[in-house]
Write a protein that holds these residues in place. Structure first.
Motif, mmCIF file in Angstrom:
data_model
loop_
_atom_site.group_PDB
_atom_site.id
_atom_site.type_symbol
_atom_site.label_atom_id
_atom_site.label_comp_id
_atom_site.label_asym_id
_atom_site.label_seq_id
_atom_site.Cartn_x
_atom_site.Cartn_y
_atom_site.Cartn_z
ATOM 1 N N ASN A 114 0.823 -1.200 0.000
ATOM 2 C CA ASN A 114 0.000 0.000 0.000
ATOM 3 C C ASN A 114 0.860 1.253 0.000
ATOM 4 O O ASN A 114 1.934 1.261 0.593
ATOM 5 N N PRO A 115 0.350 2.319 -0.609
ATOM 6 C CA PRO A 115 1.009 3.609 -0.395
ATOM 7 C C PRO A 115 0.871 3.997 1.087
ATOM 8 O O PRO A 115 0.006 3.480 1.787
ATOM 9 N N ASN A 116 1.751 4.860 1.533
ATOM 10 C CA ASN A 116 1.707 5.307 2.928
ATOM 11 C C ASN A 116 0.526 6.255 3.125
ATOM 12 O O ASN A 116 0.403 7.250 2.424
ATOM 13 N N LYS A 117 -0.325 5.920 4.096
ATOM 14 C CA LYS A 117 -1.554 6.731 4.201
ATOM 15 C C LYS A 117 -1.264 8.156 4.662
ATOM 16 O O LYS A 117 -2.092 9.046 4.473
ATOM 17 N N PHE A 142 -1.652 10.723 1.867
ATOM 18 C CA PHE A 142 -2.922 11.042 1.208
ATOM 19 C C PHE A 142 -3.327 12.497 1.475
ATOM 20 O O PHE A 142 -3.277 12.963 2.621
ATOM 21 N N SER A 185 -4.338 5.165 -7.777
ATOM 22 C CA SER A 185 -4.115 4.568 -6.457
ATOM 23 C C SER A 185 -2.818 5.031 -5.808
ATOM 24 O O SER A 185 -2.742 5.149 -4.592
ATOM 25 N N LYS A 186 -1.785 5.263 -6.598
ATOM 26 C CA LYS A 186 -0.499 5.639 -6.002
ATOM 27 C C LYS A 186 -0.241 7.131 -6.095
ATOM 28 O O LYS A 186 0.758 7.618 -5.560
ATOM 29 N N SER A 201 -5.240 8.263 -4.254
ATOM 30 C CA SER A 201 -5.829 7.390 -3.244
ATOM 31 C C SER A 201 -6.260 6.083 -3.878
ATOM 32 O O SER A 201 -6.933 6.096 -4.917
ATOM 33 N N PRO A 202 -5.901 4.948 -3.275
ATOM 34 C CA PRO A 202 -6.423 3.678 -3.772
ATOM 35 C C PRO A 202 -7.880 3.431 -3.360
ATOM 36 O O PRO A 202 -8.622 2.760 -4.068
#
Lengths: 397, 397
Positions: free
Chosen positions: A36-39, A42, A235-236, A239-240
């Motif tokens: 996952n990208p780092n939240k 976001f 997503s990257k 936001s995913p």
């Protein structure tokens, strides 16, 4: 109830990674296992502002059914901001908005693939793509890679041997290896696709996460015959969780995908589409990338530095210029990588994903490989985690 | 580029209705052709408030990847507010959130159906379902209906003759007919499904839009063997643009659907799911229905009254107690229904959808039928539109 499932279900199983995630539920674990990208990256506030505006201006329309092809402003803004600046010629007839780029790949596969058809894949490749291809009963054929991505001679040999319908490729900061296909090879891929008349599914979700080096044009920019279908993702870069992606390709293919999407999910969430559209139109993408790329770069550099410092000789790792992953290969081991992964999680409180799951045949390929994700941890955690991992590696090689 | 598409694509075509919609682009037209809920019914302000709250409380998590099975609070609230109160026994393992109920049907079909498998469908039925089944190369077999829905004797006869994997049913205020399957027959459908071990796909998006009469329990409430899969939708009770639905069924089926969704669209938009969840948890559904049902009832009553007043003898129409549609059948005509529909749009500025498109074989079935939607027009427009339509009908029968 014991009605038989469809035959295709025999090739479909739950993600091995997801199962491993459950093992890794321990909150004390330093996890290199995710993707996952780092939240923290976001743009929550920007999204809140955009939502307020689009709901005020257009709320009832966004809550109504939308067009299967996608929200027209977003189709235009994706082309203008994400596709055409990269040298790709495309008009609104060439784009459909999808529920994430995963759906774009799934719909393209459904459009093109009959049971038994061959699909060439990079070896290793994205697990979700393999699952998708298996669900359409495709025959996934691995193509060898080196540091510059897929090896063209092997690609052409496999094309001649297997007569594939499609070649699936993640050209930039590939998942799982972090490798990038060189510009020269991108051109050659487009030429081979034209020569042998196969579809190239160019899945490029990581391309904007570049921390070093020069941007590389997409394969699609070399496509003169309409054989390349480019898959874009928010997503990257945004936001995913909003689930917004797109497919860009020849008009006839996009029309077929549209027909399938009509009875697939009708259309993608209008609200998600309007958010993505305004994010592009307000010029927020570039400053957002300028903010998040240095954060990811620090994580990546820390991981690469710690690997160099702590891992024993004989262990090789990729040196990506972007993306979310580093890929490693160990010398011969005295246990299986899965057992080692479990031991790492339990003894060293460090998690990673065994690399074999990213291969077309996970039982025989990539048995000494592993994927390390650096986006979920602080630099301090990465230092500690890599050191612990390296210590344990020394006990099994 | 002339790579062949997959064989399944030969059975897939664009929606005939969508094509007709283009003809009906004239803004002066009184349209009974659509099937959308009235956008004036959407709770825009409530959704704005919910979004503000959920983004403030949980913004970064909503923008992150979510679980393929769906947002856990929503899985629970759908069960609590929409499923269990109807007499259905289900736990969280029995539900997956989908990108609209269309996706739930598509994933169920992909889970169960091999090419050539028979699926029984009400005759007529929802066009999108037929398109979906064709895209999986199913053999769609029509089952006869009367005013109480599908005829059980014909259902059993068709089961014995065709050995179907699945029966697809819209039991309440069916699209396109507005008919409701009687409680007794619902029980019989569940019993037949158990007896012959077939799946019933119970698609019930209109059930809350009841303007008269008593609520009827879902087929799923009579299911003792796990053969019934219930499809829920937020499209007609909150918003179609958010794309939120659910499938409720036996755990093994839900698990298979989850695997397919993982490589289908990964998960449904978290923001859409959080909105739907809060709409239920805040107790907004009931007052919302109490506000919108009287509006739809006035439209339906106006349409039924105008039909009674203006249509010539020999024309028969259904008398629904809810939903969005009235269904008509004309005596023998001197032109095709499609030509008549075009003439109505051009001469009378009234649009409707020829009924034949809702049949498994649109070339031979339902040639004198038509679907009238009442949700898009004011009562005044409905009065005028039905009168104009009736006048033209007199010229062709």
């Amino acid at each position: 109830m014991n009605t038989a499932f469809a035959q295709r279900m025999s090739g479909v199983s739950g993600s091995a990674i997801r199962e491993l995630f459950r093992l890794m539920g321990d909150p004390q674990i330093i996890s290199f296992g995710g993707g996952n990208p780092n939240k923290a990256t976001f743009p929550v506030q920007a999204v809140e502002e955009i939502i307020r505006d689009v709901m005020q201006q257009n709320g009832a329309d966004l809550l109504q059914y939308g067009a299967t092809e996608g929200y027209m402003p977003l189709r235009q803004s994706v082309l203008e901001h994400m596709v055409c600046p990269k040298g790709v010629k495309a008009d609104v007839e060439n784009i459909i908005i999808t529920t994430g780029s995963m759906q774009a790949l799934a719909m393209l596969t459904k459009t093109m693939i009959d049971p038994g058809d061959a699909i060439l894949v990079e070896s290793p490749t994205f697990l979700g793509a393999l699952q998708c291809f298996h669900s359409y009963q495709a025959n996934c054929i691995p193509v060898e890679m080196d540091d510059d991505g897929v090896i063209i001679a092997d690609l052409e040999a496999k094309i001649q041997q297997y007569h594939p319908k499609m070649f699936y490729c993640i050209p930039t900061f590939q998942n799982p290896t972090g490798k990038t296909l060189s510009p020269e090879r991108r051109k050659q891929v487009a030429q081979l696709a034209a020569k042998y008349n196969i579809i190239v599914a160019e899945d490029d979700p990581y391309c904007e996460l570049r921390y070093e080096g020069e941007a590389v044009p997409p394969i699609k920019s070399f496509d003169e015959t309409g054989n390349v279908v480019m898959l874009c993702s928010f997503s990257k870069i945004l936001s995913p969780g909003l689930r917004v992606g797109a497919a860009i390709g020849q008009e006839e293919i996009i029309r077929k995908i549209t027909m399938l999407k009509q009875s697939g999910d009708t259309h993608t969430s209008n609200l998600s589409q309007a958010i993505a559209d305004q994010f592009l139109r307000r010029g927020m993408l570039k400053p957002h990338l300028e903010r998040i790329c240095p954060l990811y770069k620090e994580q990546m550099d820390t991981m690469l530095g710690a690997i160099k410092e702590h891992f024993p000789a004989g262990c090789t790792f990729t040196k990506p210029q972007g993306g979310l992953f580093v890929w490693g290969n160990l010398p011969a081991m005295n246990c299986s990588m899965l057992d080692f992964a479990k031991r790492c999680a339990q003894e060293a409180k460090v998690a990673f994903v065994p690399g074999q799951h990213f291969y077309a045949d996970p039982n025989t390929m990539g048995l000494t490989t592993l994927r390390l994700n650096f986006s979920a941890c602080t630099p301090e955690q990465i230092q500690v985690g890599v050191e612990r991992l390296a210590q344990l590696v020394k006990q099994v090689i």
